[in-house]
Scaffold this active site. Structure first.
Site, PDB file in Angstrom:
ATOM      1  N   ASN A  39       0.832  -1.214   0.000  1.00  0.00           N
ATOM      2  CA  ASN A  39       0.000   0.000   0.000  1.00  0.00           C
ATOM      3  C   ASN A  39       0.862   1.258   0.000  1.00  0.00           C
ATOM      4  OD1 ASN A  39      -2.369  -1.303  -0.213  1.00  0.00           O
ATOM      5  ND2 ASN A  39      -3.111  -0.903   1.857  1.00  0.00           N
ATOM      6  N   PHE A  67      -1.333   3.173 -11.304  1.00  0.00           N
ATOM      7  CA  PHE A  67      -1.173   4.051 -10.126  1.00  0.00           C
ATOM      8  C   PHE A  67      -0.264   5.240 -10.424  1.00  0.00           C
ATOM      9  CE2 PHE A  67      -3.363   0.675  -8.208  1.00  0.00           C
ATOM     10  CZ  PHE A  67      -3.989   1.218  -7.096  1.00  0.00           C
ATOM     11  N   CYS A 126      -7.829   2.474   3.623  1.00  0.00           N
ATOM     12  CA  CYS A 126      -6.553   1.743   3.714  1.00  0.00           C
ATOM     13  C   CYS A 126      -5.313   2.604   3.510  1.00  0.00           C
ATOM     14  CB  CYS A 126      -6.551   0.594   2.713  1.00  0.00           C
ATOM     15  SG  CYS A 126      -7.708  -0.706   3.167  1.00  0.00           S
TER      16      CYS A 126
HETATM   17  P1  NAD Z   1     -15.117  -2.848   8.085  1.00  0.00           P
HETATM   18  O1  NAD Z   1     -15.151  -1.798   9.120  1.00  0.00           O
HETATM   19  O2  NAD Z   1     -15.889  -2.652   6.809  1.00  0.00           O
HETATM   20  O3  NAD Z   1     -15.595  -4.241   8.697  1.00  0.00           O
HETATM   21  C1  NAD Z   1     -15.234  -4.704   9.954  1.00  0.00           C
HETATM   22  C2  NAD Z   1     -16.408  -5.528  10.498  1.00  0.00           C
HETATM   23  O4  NAD Z   1     -15.991  -6.195  11.686  1.00  0.00           O
HETATM   24  C3  NAD Z   1     -17.621  -4.681  10.879  1.00  0.00           C
HETATM   25  O5  NAD Z   1     -18.768  -5.176  10.231  1.00  0.00           O
HETATM   26  C4  NAD Z   1     -17.710  -4.836  12.392  1.00  0.00           C
HETATM   27  O6  NAD Z   1     -19.032  -4.802  12.879  1.00  0.00           O
HETATM   28  C5  NAD Z   1     -17.081  -6.210  12.580  1.00  0.00           C
HETATM   29  N1  NAD Z   1     -16.585  -6.477  13.940  1.00  0.00           N
HETATM   30  C6  NAD Z   1     -15.867  -5.651  14.745  1.00  0.00           C
HETATM   31  N2  NAD Z   1     -15.581  -6.273  15.913  1.00  0.00           N
HETATM   32  C7  NAD Z   1     -16.111  -7.524  15.837  1.00  0.00           C
HETATM   33  C8  NAD Z   1     -16.143  -8.638  16.692  1.00  0.00           C
HETATM   34  N3  NAD Z   1     -15.565  -8.594  17.916  1.00  0.00           N
HETATM   35  N4  NAD Z   1     -16.783  -9.753  16.288  1.00  0.00           N
HETATM   36  C9  NAD Z   1     -17.367  -9.801  15.086  1.00  0.00           C
HETATM   37  N5  NAD Z   1     -17.368  -8.780  14.207  1.00  0.00           N
HETATM   38  C10 NAD Z   1     -16.748  -7.648  14.580  1.00  0.00           C
HETATM   39  O7  NAD Z   1     -13.586  -3.084   7.737  1.00  0.00           O
HETATM   40  P2  NAD Z   1     -12.947  -3.602   6.361  1.00  0.00           P
HETATM   41  O8  NAD Z   1     -12.855  -2.495   5.375  1.00  0.00           O
HETATM   42  O9  NAD Z   1     -13.627  -4.884   5.983  1.00  0.00           O
HETATM   43  O10 NAD Z   1     -11.464  -3.911   6.833  1.00  0.00           O
HETATM   44  C11 NAD Z   1     -11.154  -4.998   7.672  1.00  0.00           C
HETATM   45  C12 NAD Z   1      -9.637  -5.158   7.730  1.00  0.00           C
HETATM   46  O11 NAD Z   1      -9.135  -5.480   6.427  1.00  0.00           O
HETATM   47  C13 NAD Z   1      -8.885  -3.898   8.151  1.00  0.00           C
HETATM   48  O12 NAD Z   1      -7.771  -4.277   8.887  1.00  0.00           O
HETATM   49  C14 NAD Z   1      -8.450  -3.281   6.824  1.00  0.00           C
HETATM   50  O13 NAD Z   1      -7.317  -2.472   6.954  1.00  0.00           O
HETATM   51  C15 NAD Z   1      -8.158  -4.526   6.020  1.00  0.00           C
HETATM   52  N6  NAD Z   1      -8.272  -4.358   4.562  1.00  0.00           N
HETATM   53  C16 NAD Z   1      -9.277  -3.627   4.042  1.00  0.00           C
HETATM   54  C17 NAD Z   1      -9.411  -3.513   2.652  1.00  0.00           C
HETATM   55  C18 NAD Z   1     -10.524  -2.700   2.047  1.00  0.00           C
HETATM   56  O14 NAD Z   1     -10.473  -2.458   0.829  1.00  0.00           O
HETATM   57  N7  NAD Z   1     -11.528  -2.270   2.799  1.00  0.00           N
HETATM   58  C19 NAD Z   1      -8.508  -4.166   1.817  1.00  0.00           C
HETATM   59  C20 NAD Z   1      -7.507  -4.935   2.386  1.00  0.00           C
HETATM   60  C21 NAD Z   1      -7.397  -5.026   3.765  1.00  0.00           C
END
Ligand code: NAD
Length: 432
Positions: free
Chosen positions: A211, A252, A263
């Site tokens: 990233n 990019f 991110c």
């Molecule tokens: P998000 O906020 O959309 O989703 C997280 C989910 O986890 C939420 O629905 C929340 O309610 C749930 N949650 C929180 N605590 C919980 C628990 N104790 N038990 C069950 N569920 C719980 O986040 P995201 O965008 O999906 O990102 C998740 C991870 O992946 C992050 O670390 C992010 O950096 C990484 N990531 C994101 C992307 C992206 O494009 N969004 C890409 C690669 C990596």
């Protein structure tokens, strides 16, 4: 395989649904009751191309279920993915409270050997920390392994990226968990997609380094964009010219209004924090962040050039999400631009194909419109912020007739100077 994915957000939901589609039995867990209720009716709580159909299909074929009961998810599964949020803290480190909470739940409910896979983006060393938390909180000692398997999907293309990735990175510390992960991804690696095995710390760092490299390329072009404007060079052709070099490649390299989303800003800042905490320099990355902050506001003087007094003037914003093909508003540049314009007294009308519901939760005093035409109606200027395809095929003569003045500020360089001139627009873009 029997799999539990904890977290039904942009990553967890895509990972869970795609793994079910590959033929696994998946239990997707989230603490958000409303999300789970929607999902059990086949309604996706997020906009992601193709996801709704995939959820419906796998629900019908009983390969996926959604629940708030994490105990059920843990006990019925051999592999448990952690895909919860890791937001940025005020000091730029990452808030691992959601990850730690899940690790404690896993320790509490585990009923046999489990592979615990970290999908969330977490600082180097977190796999070891999760291991320690689980060991300390287990009621009955059971064997387990913690694996790092960072996710590289792009919102908007998430299903394609997960199902057909450039590479799969897996950090493991022993053969047992490595073999399980290899078997899990067989459906994807069968098509020739490479899998890279490393130790957990290397896998964790690969995610941040990817990233940060992509963000660096964007800031590099944004650094050159004002220079192009001053000298008469064209940043789009500069990008093409350097991108044709196979050592560099074309992706990019788009100058624009900077990177946003959940991110890039978080991960670059977090990598800076990690580097400096170890006494390493992070100067390049500090500049990447600084250029980006400047660039988010770079459209304001351009808008003022065409509309010198913004007080009580209507300005249309086309595109609100941080990038096209998603409804994700986290850290979207549109938020900064709208806030700056409102500070200068402008009245904002906005259109986005998918992000309006999420934008309503963040933006105040904005008139949200159902079409780009209605947003442009009566405005002194249109500001294109997110390059959704819909903006490429508009009837721009109709847009011009609806506007008070024919001013377009194009933050993503999707139109051409000559075409806009012919249509009678005053047109300003970035770096050209
Ligand atoms: P998000 O906020 O959309 O989703 C997280 C989910 O986890 C939420 O629905 C929340 O309610 C749930 N949650 C929180 N605590 C919980 C628990 N104790 N038990 C069950 N569920 C719980 O986040 P995201 O965008 O999906 O990102 C998740 C991870 O992946 C992050 O670390 C992010 O950096 C990484 N990531 C994101 C992307 C992206 O494009 N969004 C890409 C690669 C990596």
């Amino acid at each position: 395989m029997n799999i539990c994915v904890v977290g039904c957000g942009y990553v967890g939901l895509v990972v869970g649904t795609c793994l079910a589609d590959l033929g696994n039995n998946v239990i997707n867990v989230d603490t958000d009751k409303e999300k789970i209720q929607k999902l059990n009716k086949g309604i996706s709580p997020i906009y992601e191309t193709g996801l709704r159909d995939m959820i419906e299909r796998n629900l019908e074929e009983k390969r996926i279920s959604f629940t708030t009961d994490i105990r059920e998810g843990i006990q019925k599964s051999d592999v448990i993915f952690i895909a919860v949020g890791t937001p940025k803290k005020d000091n730029n480190s990452q808030d691992l409270s959601q990850v730690r909470a899940v690790a404690k739940e896993i320790a509490k409910y585990m009923n046999g050997y489990k592979v615990i896979v970290n999908k969330s983006t977490v600082p180097v060393g977190t796999a070891d920390e999760i291991k320690k938390i689980i060991k300390e909180n287990q009621k009955i000692p059971h064997d387990f392994d913690v694996v790092s398997n960072p996710e590289f999907l792009r919102e908007g293309d998430a299903i394609r990226d997960f199902s057909s990735p450039d590479r799969i990175v897996i950090g493991t510390e022993n053969e047992r968990s490595k073999a399980i992960m290899e078997a899990l991804y067989k459906g994807i690696t069968r098509t020739g997609k490479p899998i890279l095995f490393t130790n957990t710390k290397t896998a964790e760092l690969i995610k941040y380094a990817s990233n940060a490299m992509l963000a660096t390329r964007i800031s590099f072009m944004n650094l050159l964009a004002p220079f192009c404007e001053k000298t008469g060079a064209d940043i789009k052709l500069v990008a093409k010219g350097i991108g044709l070099d196979t050592r560099i490649g074309p992706r990019f390299l788009q100058a624009g209004i900077g990177f946003g989303g959940s991110c890039f800003p978080k991960d670059v800042n977090s990598l800076i924090w990690m580097l400096e905490r170890q006494g390493c320099t992070a100067e390049i990355l500090r500049s990447v962040v600084d250029v980006n902050e400047v660039q988010k506001r770079a459209l304001i003087p351009k808008i003022k050039k065409l509309v010198p007094n913004l007080k009580e003037k209507y300005i249309a914003i086309w595109g609100l999400s941080f990038k096209p093909k998603t409804d994700d508003m986290r850290d979207a540049p549109s938020i900064v631009i709208i806030n700056e314009l409102q500070k200068l007294g402008a009245k904002i009308k906005a259109f986005d194909p998918e992000a309006i519901e999420n934008a309503k939760k963040i933006l105040k005093n904005v008139e949200f419109c159902d079409t780009p035409y209605n947003a442009a109606k009566g405005c002194e200027a249109v500001v294109l912020v997110t390059e959704w395809n819909v903006f490429r095929d508009l009837d721009l003569l109709k847009v011009k007739k609806l506007m008070n003045r024919p001013n377009i500020i194009d933050g993503r360089n999707i139109y051409e100077h000559e075409d806009m001139k012919k249509l009678g627009f005053n047109y300003i873009c970035v770096g050209r």
